[in-house]
Scaffold this motif. Structure first.
Motif, PDB file in Angstrom:
ATOM      1  N   LYS A  80       0.663  -1.270   0.086  1.00  0.00           N
ATOM      2  CA  LYS A  80       0.099  -0.174   0.027  1.00  0.00           C
ATOM      3  C   LYS A  80       0.750   1.311   0.014  1.00  0.00           C
ATOM      4  O   LYS A  80       0.682   2.264  -0.801  1.00  0.00           O
ATOM      5  CB  LYS A  80      -0.855   0.071   1.198  1.00  0.00           C
ATOM      6  CG  LYS A  80      -1.837  -1.109   1.040  1.00  0.00           C
ATOM      7  CD  LYS A  80      -2.853  -1.150   0.010  1.00  0.00           C
ATOM      8  CE  LYS A  80      -3.770  -0.088   0.070  1.00  0.00           C
ATOM      9  NZ  LYS A  80      -4.679  -0.150  -1.031  1.00  0.00           N
ATOM     10  N   ALA A  83       2.495   1.867  -3.403  1.00  0.00           N
ATOM     11  CA  ALA A  83       1.580   2.198  -4.488  1.00  0.00           C
ATOM     12  C   ALA A  83       1.649   3.953  -4.567  1.00  0.00           C
ATOM     13  O   ALA A  83       1.284   4.523  -5.588  1.00  0.00           O
ATOM     14  CB  ALA A  83       0.317   1.722  -4.399  1.00  0.00           C
ATOM     15  N   ASN A 123       0.228  -4.137  -5.520  1.00  0.00           N
ATOM     16  CA  ASN A 123       0.112  -2.608  -5.566  1.00  0.00           C
ATOM     17  C   ASN A 123       1.608  -2.023  -6.149  1.00  0.00           C
ATOM     18  O   ASN A 123       1.504  -1.048  -6.170  1.00  0.00           O
ATOM     19  CB  ASN A 123       0.139  -2.614  -3.862  1.00  0.00           C
ATOM     20  CG  ASN A 123      -1.130  -2.579  -3.729  1.00  0.00           C
ATOM     21  OD1 ASN A 123      -2.296  -1.994  -4.171  1.00  0.00           O
ATOM     22  ND2 ASN A 123      -1.686  -3.424  -2.467  1.00  0.00           N
TER      23      ASN A 123
END
Length: 316
Positions: A80, A83, A123
């Motif tokens: 996450k 990303a 991601n």
């Protein structure tokens, strides 16, 4: 209150009976909420960047240290965070090395670690530079994971394949000036892992060398047969059909034989048509495949005319 309600709605309270994938999904949702807070205008700029950098440092310190309880969650968080920034090849290499070890010991432990590493890779793909030496190779990583046949791994492998194809298409990798289209570009990237990929093909009983589109369709068939992955497999099929239809080898029909042209797109069409018919999306599928669909043709499709329209592939 907005973020609290969002977490509650997402089921992030935890449960003693939740599956490893559910636990990882909960971590993803919590991470997304925190990242949204950092992107809030009140914290944007130096403060938000400092928090994100510190968070990344702490997560990275835990990600590559074996710990069955913490490592899977750390990989989800790393993905996450990655990303939101450009991913360097060194970090991706370490992640792939961990995936190799996790798959080697798969069966002795649950699927939490390999699934979390794959979620991280999904991601990371968006943060890779277009010229990354790993980008196209990640397509074959996703394919190999799908070939394992374990459903939780299959689903996240499917997500990885979809993300790589979408990213490559967005950066122009399948344009005529960069090669001969979707299939040729990906088969060229396969050369780096050709020996291992051929061995996996032999074990599964398919051959990307003989027919790329037929082999990929057979892998996607597994996803189309399972209700939990059918929607994702359908979207990947539609995405692939759109990419193939826009590639030079499909557009410039005079440069290839009729049989070769059918091999490029027909297996995908055969696989997607039954589901598209149930969903009343036949016209959309044929339009995505590059066919001009008028009002009369739409009416024909509604009355079982898709077979006749497929025959036009040989005449375009």
């Amino acid at each position: 209150m907005e973020y609290k309600d969002e977490l509650a709605a997402g089921g992030c309270g935890g449960s003693a009976h939740e599956s490893p994938r559910d636990a990882l999904d909960s971590v993803e949702r919590v991470a997304q909420v925190f990242l949204r807070i950092m992107d809030n205008s009140a914290f944007a700029g130096a403060r938000g960047n400092a928090w994100r950098a510190r968070w990344t440092t702490l997560v990275t310190a835990s990600t590559f240290v074996f710990n069955p309880a913490i490592q899977p969650r750390a990989f989800v968080l790393l993905g996450k965070l990655a990303a939101h920034d450009e991913v360097d090849d060194d970090l991706l290499y370490q992640t792939l090395a961990t995936l190799r070890g996790a798959l080697a010991s798969f069966g002795e432990t649950d699927e939490a670690l390999p699934v979390s590493v794959l979620l991280c890779l999904v991601n990371m793909v968006g943060g890779l530079p277009p010229d990354s030496s790993y980008l196209a190779s990640l397509f074959w990583v996703g394919i190999a994971v799908m070939q394992i046949g374990h459903l939780p791994l299959y689903k996240v492998g499917l997500n990885l394949v979809a993300k790589v194809v979408r990213t490559l298409d967005a950066c122009g990798a399948f344009l005529p000036e960069n090669g001969d289209g979707f299939q040729h570009f990906l088969m060229s990237a396969r050369v780096a892992v050709e020996k291992a990929a051929d061995q996996v093909d032999d074990l599964v009983g398919i051959s990307f060398r003989s027919s790329f589109s037929a082999a990929l369709s057979l892998l996607l068939l597994r996803g189309m047969e399972d209700m939990s992955s059918k929607d994702e497999a359908y979207e990947v099929l539609l995405q692939v059909i759109g990419v193939v239809a826009s590639c030079r080898k499909w557009q410039q029909a005079d440069q290839i034989t009729t049989d070769r042209k059918c091999d490029l797109i027909l297996p995908y069409m055969i696989l997607i048509l039954p589901t598209a018919s149930v969903r009343k999306e036949l016209a959309h599928v044929f339009t995505t495949a590059g066919f001009a669909i008028g009002a009369e043709t739409k009416a024909s499709l509604e009355h079982g005319g898709c077979v006749r329209l497929l025959e036009q592939v040989h005449k375009i």
